[in-house]
Design a protein around this motif. Structure first.
Motif, PDB file in Angstrom:
ATOM      1  N   LYS A  31      52.081  25.093  33.737  1.00 35.27           N
ATOM      2  CA  LYS A  31      51.911  23.688  34.076  1.00 35.27           C
ATOM      3  C   LYS A  31      53.188  22.902  33.772  1.00 35.27           C
ATOM      4  O   LYS A  31      53.870  23.169  32.802  1.00 35.27           O
ATOM      5  N   PRO A  32      53.509  21.899  34.613  1.00 38.93           N
ATOM      6  CA  PRO A  32      54.678  21.081  34.347  1.00 38.93           C
ATOM      7  C   PRO A  32      54.455  20.229  33.109  1.00 38.93           C
ATOM      8  O   PRO A  32      53.335  19.965  32.708  1.00 38.93           O
ATOM      9  N   ILE A  33      55.563  19.782  32.544  1.00 34.25           N
ATOM     10  CA  ILE A  33      55.477  18.935  31.353  1.00 34.25           C
ATOM     11  C   ILE A  33      55.006  17.551  31.748  1.00 34.25           C
ATOM     12  O   ILE A  33      55.477  16.959  32.702  1.00 34.25           O
ATOM     13  N   GLU A  34      54.045  17.010  31.015  1.00 31.64           N
ATOM     14  CA  GLU A  34      53.535  15.689  31.299  1.00 31.64           C
ATOM     15  C   GLU A  34      53.935  14.742  30.172  1.00 31.64           C
ATOM     16  O   GLU A  34      53.645  14.982  29.007  1.00 31.64           O
ATOM     17  N   ASP A  35      54.620  13.639  30.535  1.00 28.94           N
ATOM     18  CA  ASP A  35      55.047  12.673  29.543  1.00 28.94           C
ATOM     19  C   ASP A  35      54.768  11.278  30.063  1.00 28.94           C
ATOM     20  O   ASP A  35      54.877  11.004  31.245  1.00 28.94           O
ATOM     21  N   ASN A  36      54.427  10.388  29.152  1.00 27.60           N
ATOM     22  CA  ASN A  36      54.020   9.044  29.547  1.00 27.60           C
ATOM     23  C   ASN A  36      55.172   8.046  29.555  1.00 27.60           C
ATOM     24  O   ASN A  36      55.075   6.989  30.157  1.00 27.60           O
ATOM     25  N   THR A  37      56.266   8.356  28.913  1.00 28.31           N
ATOM     26  CA  THR A  37      57.362   7.400  28.826  1.00 28.31           C
ATOM     27  C   THR A  37      58.673   8.058  29.208  1.00 28.31           C
ATOM     28  O   THR A  37      58.845   9.270  29.081  1.00 28.31           O
ATOM     29  N   LYS A  38      59.607   7.221  29.667  1.00 27.52           N
ATOM     30  CA  LYS A  38      60.931   7.720  29.996  1.00 27.52           C
ATOM     31  C   LYS A  38      61.636   8.213  28.744  1.00 27.52           C
ATOM     32  O   LYS A  38      62.419   9.141  28.778  1.00 27.52           O
ATOM     33  N   ILE A 186      59.853  20.027  38.014  1.00 27.35           N
ATOM     34  CA  ILE A 186      59.465  18.901  38.868  1.00 27.35           C
ATOM     35  C   ILE A 186      58.249  18.254  38.206  1.00 27.35           C
ATOM     36  O   ILE A 186      57.201  18.885  38.072  1.00 27.35           O
ATOM     37  N   THR A 187      58.399  17.017  37.756  1.00 27.12           N
ATOM     38  CA  THR A 187      57.356  16.365  36.968  1.00 27.12           C
ATOM     39  C   THR A 187      56.629  15.304  37.785  1.00 27.12           C
ATOM     40  O   THR A 187      56.940  15.066  38.946  1.00 27.12           O
ATOM     41  N   LYS A 188      55.648  14.672  37.162  1.00 21.25           N
ATOM     42  CA  LYS A 188      54.892  13.595  37.802  1.00 21.25           C
ATOM     43  C   LYS A 188      55.804  12.406  38.088  1.00 21.25           C
ATOM     44  O   LYS A 188      56.734  12.144  37.323  1.00 21.25           O
ATOM     45  N   PRO A 189      55.611  11.679  39.180  1.00 17.14           N
ATOM     46  CA  PRO A 189      54.529  11.838  40.162  1.00 17.14           C
ATOM     47  C   PRO A 189      54.862  12.811  41.288  1.00 17.14           C
ATOM     48  O   PRO A 189      54.020  13.121  42.124  1.00 17.14           O
ATOM     49  N   VAL A 190      56.118  13.316  41.333  1.00 17.71           N
ATOM     50  CA  VAL A 190      56.547  14.146  42.461  1.00 17.71           C
ATOM     51  C   VAL A 190      55.708  15.410  42.574  1.00 17.71           C
ATOM     52  O   VAL A 190      55.325  15.824  43.671  1.00 17.71           O
ATOM     53  N   ILE A 191      55.396  16.049  41.434  1.00 16.79           N
ATOM     54  CA  ILE A 191      54.616  17.292  41.491  1.00 16.79           C
ATOM     55  C   ILE A 191      53.256  17.058  42.131  1.00 16.79           C
ATOM     56  O   ILE A 191      52.728  17.927  42.831  1.00 16.79           O
ATOM     57  N   ASP A 192      52.673  15.870  41.941  1.00 22.01           N
ATOM     58  CA  ASP A 192      51.369  15.568  42.536  1.00 22.01           C
ATOM     59  C   ASP A 192      51.466  15.490  44.058  1.00 22.01           C
ATOM     60  O   ASP A 192      50.506  15.794  44.772  1.00 22.01           O
ATOM     61  N   TRP A 193      52.628  15.087  44.585  1.00 22.18           N
ATOM     62  CA  TRP A 193      52.802  15.001  46.024  1.00 22.18           C
ATOM     63  C   TRP A 193      53.016  16.383  46.658  1.00 22.18           C
ATOM     64  O   TRP A 193      52.636  16.611  47.797  1.00 22.18           O
ATOM     65  N   LEU A 194      53.594  17.299  45.880  1.00 23.97           N
ATOM     66  CA  LEU A 194      53.990  18.592  46.438  1.00 23.97           C
ATOM     67  C   LEU A 194      52.964  19.694  46.211  1.00 23.97           C
ATOM     68  O   LEU A 194      52.897  20.651  46.975  1.00 23.97           O
ATOM     69  N   SER A 195      52.184  19.589  45.145  1.00 18.56           N
ATOM     70  CA  SER A 195      51.252  20.659  44.814  1.00 18.56           C
ATOM     71  C   SER A 195      49.893  20.429  45.481  1.00 18.56           C
ATOM     72  O   SER A 195      49.406  19.313  45.548  1.00 18.56           O
ATOM     73  N   PHE A 196      49.299  21.512  45.966  1.00 18.68           N
ATOM     74  CA  PHE A 196      47.969  21.396  46.569  1.00 18.68           C
ATOM     75  C   PHE A 196      46.912  22.103  45.722  1.00 18.68           C
ATOM     76  O   PHE A 196      45.785  22.305  46.163  1.00 18.68           O
ATOM     77  N   THR A 197      47.285  22.492  44.488  1.00 20.57           N
ATOM     78  CA  THR A 197      46.316  23.051  43.550  1.00 20.57           C
ATOM     79  C   THR A 197      46.424  22.306  42.229  1.00 20.57           C
ATOM     80  O   THR A 197      47.484  21.766  41.889  1.00 20.57           O
TER      81      THR A 197
END
Length: 314
Positions: A31-38, A186-197
């Motif tokens: 899973k990609p790394i998920e972070d809430n802040t820059k 490739i992290t959020k939000p881009v990964i959400d646009w590219l991944s279909f699972t």
């Protein structure tokens, strides 16, 4: 593991002098790394950069048997076509292997993420082994599977020989490739646009690749300073199933040989853990963005190969 340093023969064998890391292009497999802040993302980037090339000397003080530092894999590679290319005999680089092969790879972890590895090959049809098809290959350097880290590798996939003919060396070190790379997810939000699972993840690596000496087919002689920049990404679809691709930019387009691709690609099931089986399709042939520019018998799906490998530790 978030990133695997298995680089499809190190970035797909650096497309024959344009990365054999060990097998599908460098990149992430979880899973990609998920972070809430820059700020937190910046901290991760700095942590990866600052930890690169470390020498954890405390590991040498640990009571670890020397053989525990070894890992290995055995592989069967089956090309979809077996038509040999016609290239001058003095070339030690050429198209991807077009021969049914078995290979044994050994890797020794020197300290931390510094390592050395070598692979020996057996060709089931010796008559199809070309001058550029090696008896053995070798890689050494630093590569960390974690994101935002640098890597520095030397790899030699040329026509290395255990028992060379008179006047021929066992290996031509100057014809190997030095690669300086950097991994990133490739992290959020881009990964959400590219991944279909839901579990989909994408990791990438950018490399500068330098080969001191390379064979030029047009002049039928060796030339100097072959340089490329490559960008490879791997999409982990679900579990250990993946697709990957790598694109190459030639700093001097005249250096590109018919077997040097604009891009490579692969897909399959890859498991980095010891005691597991990996099944892959990879295409390292002379793929072109414009199919009209392909060299003869290169750049087609059937010019790829299927491999099955089993990894283990001592």
């Amino acid at each position: 593991m978030t990133f695997a340093t298995q680089a499809s023969e190190h970035q797909t064998q650096m497309a024959k002098h344009v990365p054999k890391s060990h097998h599908p292009a460098v990149i992430n497999s979880a899973k990609p790394i998920e972070d809430n802040t820059k700020t937190s993302e910046s901290d991760l980037i700095w942590k990866g950069i600052s930890s690169s090339f470390m020498l954890p000397v405390e590991q040498w003080r640990a009571d670890i048997p020397w053989y525990k530092r070894w890992s290995a894999s055995i592989n069967l590679g089956y090309p979809l076509v077996d038509t040999p290319a016609v290239i001058p005999a003095n070339s030690t680089t050429g198209p991807s292997n077009q021969n049914f092969t078995a290979s044994l790879s050994l890797k020794y972890a020197i300290i931390g993420n510094w390592f050395i590895s070598a692979t020996a090959y057996h060709y089931f049809d010796k008559d199809l082994q070309q001058a550029w098809n090696p008896d053995f290959t070798y890689v050494f350097g630093y590569s960390d599977w974690r994101p935002y880290t640098f890597s520095l590798l030397y790899s030699n996939y040329g026509g290395n020989r255990f028992n060379p003919s008179d006047g021929i060396k066992h290996t031509e070190f100057s014809q190997g490739t030095w690669s300086l790379g950097w991994k990133f997810p490739i992290t959020k939000p881009v990964i959400d646009w590219l991944s279909f699972t839901e579990d989909g993840a994408i990791g990438c690596q950018i490399d500068y690749n330098y080969t001191p000496e390379y064979f030029d087919l047009a002049s039928v002689e060796y030339k100097n300073q072959h340089q490329t920049i490559s960008l490879g990404c791997k999409y982990s679809i679900i579990g250990n199933w993946y697709v990957n691709a790598t694109g190459f930019y030639y700093l001097d387009s005249s250096q590109k040989q018919p077997w040097n691709p604009d891009f490579t690609y692969g897909f399959g099931y890859f498991d980095w853990r010891p005691g597991t089986i990996t099944v892959q399709y990879n295409n390292y042939s002379g793929n072109r963005w414009n199919s009209a520019e392909r060299g003869p018998d290169t750049g087609r799906f059937k010019d790829g190969s299927i491999s099955i490998s089993y990894s283990f530790k001592f």
